[in-house]
Design a protein around this motif. Sequence first.
Motif, mmCIF file in Angstrom:
data_model
loop_
_atom_site.group_PDB
_atom_site.id
_atom_site.type_symbol
_atom_site.label_atom_id
_atom_site.label_comp_id
_atom_site.label_asym_id
_atom_site.label_seq_id
_atom_site.Cartn_x
_atom_site.Cartn_y
_atom_site.Cartn_z
ATOM 1 N N LEU A 156 6.982 -0.320 0.599
ATOM 2 C CA LEU A 156 7.467 0.900 0.706
ATOM 3 C C LEU A 156 7.675 1.731 -0.615
ATOM 4 C CD1 LEU A 156 10.351 0.096 3.366
ATOM 5 C CD2 LEU A 156 8.086 0.613 4.132
ATOM 6 N N LYS A 157 7.495 2.831 -0.540
ATOM 7 C CA LYS A 157 7.642 3.523 -1.660
ATOM 8 C C LYS A 157 9.246 3.499 -1.904
ATOM 9 C CE LYS A 157 3.682 6.627 -0.964
ATOM 10 N NZ LYS A 157 3.308 8.153 -0.474
ATOM 11 N N PRO A 158 9.532 3.749 -3.379
ATOM 12 C CA PRO A 158 10.877 3.497 -3.884
ATOM 13 C C PRO A 158 11.845 4.547 -3.273
ATOM 14 C CG PRO A 158 9.186 3.733 -5.695
ATOM 15 C CD PRO A 158 8.565 3.747 -4.524
ATOM 16 N N ASN A 159 12.840 4.049 -2.714
ATOM 17 C CA ASN A 159 13.868 4.919 -1.913
ATOM 18 C C ASN A 159 13.352 5.530 -0.691
ATOM 19 O OD1 ASN A 159 15.835 4.137 -4.026
ATOM 20 N ND2 ASN A 159 14.792 5.728 -5.546
ATOM 21 N N SER A 160 12.671 5.090 -0.227
ATOM 22 C CA SER A 160 11.829 5.781 1.111
ATOM 23 C C SER A 160 11.685 4.634 2.036
ATOM 24 C CB SER A 160 10.577 6.313 0.585
ATOM 25 O OG SER A 160 9.853 6.846 1.672
ATOM 26 N N GLU A 161 11.683 4.962 3.279
ATOM 27 C CA GLU A 161 10.946 4.235 4.493
ATOM 28 C C GLU A 161 9.467 4.620 4.629
ATOM 29 O OE1 GLU A 161 12.412 1.690 5.972
ATOM 30 O OE2 GLU A 161 14.043 2.241 4.690
ATOM 31 N N THR A 162 8.793 5.220 3.716
ATOM 32 C CA THR A 162 7.429 5.686 3.836
ATOM 33 C C THR A 162 6.569 4.492 3.249
ATOM 34 O OG1 THR A 162 7.866 7.658 3.469
ATOM 35 C CG2 THR A 162 5.408 7.109 3.067
ATOM 36 N N LYS A 163 5.618 3.879 3.911
ATOM 37 C CA LYS A 163 4.901 2.622 3.525
ATOM 38 C C LYS A 163 3.981 3.152 2.466
ATOM 39 C CE LYS A 163 4.461 0.745 8.198
ATOM 40 N NZ LYS A 163 5.744 1.554 8.818
ATOM 41 N N PHE A 164 3.698 2.307 1.365
ATOM 42 C CA PHE A 164 2.963 2.764 0.447
ATOM 43 C C PHE A 164 1.392 2.582 0.684
ATOM 44 C CE2 PHE A 164 0.978 2.087 -3.885
ATOM 45 C CZ PHE A 164 1.703 2.651 -4.608
ATOM 46 N N PHE A 165 1.018 1.743 1.291
ATOM 47 C CA PHE A 165 -0.235 1.621 1.928
ATOM 48 C C PHE A 165 -0.402 2.508 3.222
ATOM 49 C CE2 PHE A 165 0.448 -2.100 -0.738
ATOM 50 C CZ PHE A 165 0.014 -1.728 -1.925
ATOM 51 N N GLY A 166 -0.056 3.512 3.483
ATOM 52 C CA GLY A 166 -0.166 4.416 4.466
ATOM 53 C C GLY A 166 -1.457 4.985 4.880
ATOM 54 N N ASP A 167 -1.497 5.952 5.683
ATOM 55 C CA ASP A 167 -2.434 6.653 6.342
ATOM 56 C C ASP A 167 -3.376 7.289 5.042
ATOM 57 O OD1 ASP A 167 -2.080 5.533 8.911
ATOM 58 O OD2 ASP A 167 -1.058 7.402 9.410
ATOM 59 N N ASP A 168 -2.607 7.822 4.264
ATOM 60 C CA ASP A 168 -3.321 8.470 3.155
ATOM 61 C C ASP A 168 -3.878 7.509 1.897
ATOM 62 O OD1 ASP A 168 -0.875 7.845 2.481
ATOM 63 O OD2 ASP A 168 -0.355 9.699 1.418
ATOM 64 N N TYR A 169 -3.747 6.212 1.991
ATOM 65 C CA TYR A 169 -4.131 5.287 1.136
ATOM 66 C C TYR A 169 -5.488 5.054 1.148
ATOM 67 C CZ TYR A 169 -4.493 1.216 -1.444
ATOM 68 O OH TYR A 169 -4.982 -0.001 -2.126
ATOM 69 N N LYS A 170 -6.065 5.247 -0.037
ATOM 70 C CA LYS A 170 -7.520 4.430 -0.128
ATOM 71 C C LYS A 170 -7.720 3.589 -1.204
ATOM 72 C CE LYS A 170 -8.883 7.903 2.756
ATOM 73 N NZ LYS A 170 -9.618 7.256 4.069
ATOM 74 N N PHE A 171 -8.150 2.403 -0.803
ATOM 75 C CA PHE A 171 -8.518 1.275 -1.604
ATOM 76 C C PHE A 171 -9.658 1.576 -2.720
ATOM 77 C CE2 PHE A 171 -10.596 -2.908 -2.604
ATOM 78 C CZ PHE A 171 -9.521 -3.232 -3.185
ATOM 79 N N LEU A 172 -9.425 1.337 -3.959
ATOM 80 C CA LEU A 172 -10.679 1.248 -4.932
ATOM 81 C C LEU A 172 -10.737 0.244 -5.554
ATOM 82 C CD1 LEU A 172 -9.731 4.818 -6.638
ATOM 83 C CD2 LEU A 172 -11.608 4.249 -4.875
ATOM 84 N N PRO A 173 -11.911 -0.481 -5.429
ATOM 85 C CA PRO A 173 -12.068 -1.963 -5.889
ATOM 86 C C PRO A 173 -11.913 -1.973 -7.387
ATOM 87 C CG PRO A 173 -13.759 -1.521 -4.055
ATOM 88 C CD PRO A 173 -12.811 -0.291 -4.353
ATOM 89 N N GLY A 174 -11.282 -3.020 -7.999
ATOM 90 C CA GLY A 174 -11.327 -2.881 -9.371
ATOM 91 C C GLY A 174 -9.830 -2.140 -9.998
ATOM 92 N N LYS A 175 -9.325 -1.290 -9.394
ATOM 93 C CA LYS A 175 -8.338 -0.427 -9.800
ATOM 94 C C LYS A 175 -6.840 -1.018 -9.349
ATOM 95 C CE LYS A 175 -8.940 2.804 -11.476
ATOM 96 N NZ LYS A 175 -9.332 2.866 -13.045
ATOM 97 N N ASP A 176 -6.181 -1.214 -10.715
ATOM 98 C CA ASP A 176 -4.779 -1.808 -10.246
ATOM 99 C C ASP A 176 -3.891 -0.322 -9.929
ATOM 100 O OD1 ASP A 176 -5.800 -3.947 -11.488
ATOM 101 O OD2 ASP A 176 -4.862 -3.859 -13.280
ATOM 102 N N GLU A 177 -2.959 -0.675 -9.301
ATOM 103 C CA GLU A 177 -1.988 0.547 -8.811
ATOM 104 C C GLU A 177 -0.551 0.237 -9.348
ATOM 105 O OE1 GLU A 177 -4.409 0.136 -4.679
ATOM 106 O OE2 GLU A 177 -2.589 -0.695 -4.796
ATOM 107 N N ILE A 178 0.133 1.507 -9.474
ATOM 108 C CA ILE A 178 1.370 1.415 -10.058
ATOM 109 C C ILE A 178 2.285 1.543 -8.905
ATOM 110 C CG2 ILE A 178 2.971 2.803 -11.166
ATOM 111 C CD1 ILE A 178 1.004 3.639 -13.287
#
Length: 203
Positions: free
Chosen positions: A89-111
């Motif tokens: 979940l995103k900090p201080n939230s019930e929103t999923k970090f990898f939700g519908d708007d998330y796009k995976f990019l191979p080789g990229k790290d994520e903060i």
Amino acid sequence: MLLSEITMARLNNCNVLSHFSHAGVDEMADNTCHFGINNMFADNGLSDVESFLYFPADALRITAVIERVFFERGLRFVFSTRSKVPYILKPNSETKFFGDDYKFLPGKDEIIVDGKAGYVVSFGDMLHRSYDAVLRCRQTGLDVGLINKPTLNIVDEQMIMKIGQSPFVLIVESFNQKTGLGSRYGTWLFERQLTLKFGYIGD
């Protein structure tokens, strides 16, 4: 047999997509497991065929990874555990970090959380545990950040430079310490003359 088939796929420039459950050496839902002893060996080919090692952090993440890499070329290895893991979940939230708007990019790290005191780098089933530890540290005033590294064997040059200019980095993984991400990450830092405090935790 597995190593033989992977080697033949490399020699013949084949495109392979493999999913390995029970990865890591964490306790599984039905038993303990030893399958994380040397998973990074999947990247040890001698030919020019590219290998990509992915370890998604939750159920939404694995869907995003498969949708992105399914039709790509090269040898693609996707790791997961059988144990249930919570959504990130995103900090201080019930929103999923990898939700519908998330796009995976191979080789990229994520903060996941940015920080000034240093960074924890993690992936897969250890990300939610690292997240809990990082949030606890932040509650005590230690401004530590958390980085998700879903592509295990590719260096994100922008992210490693960001991490390398911080006071410390701690790699947290469920792979074996002798052969896992931590042993590689230290080499990557050294190759780039990044001399921050470094440590890694594994099984």
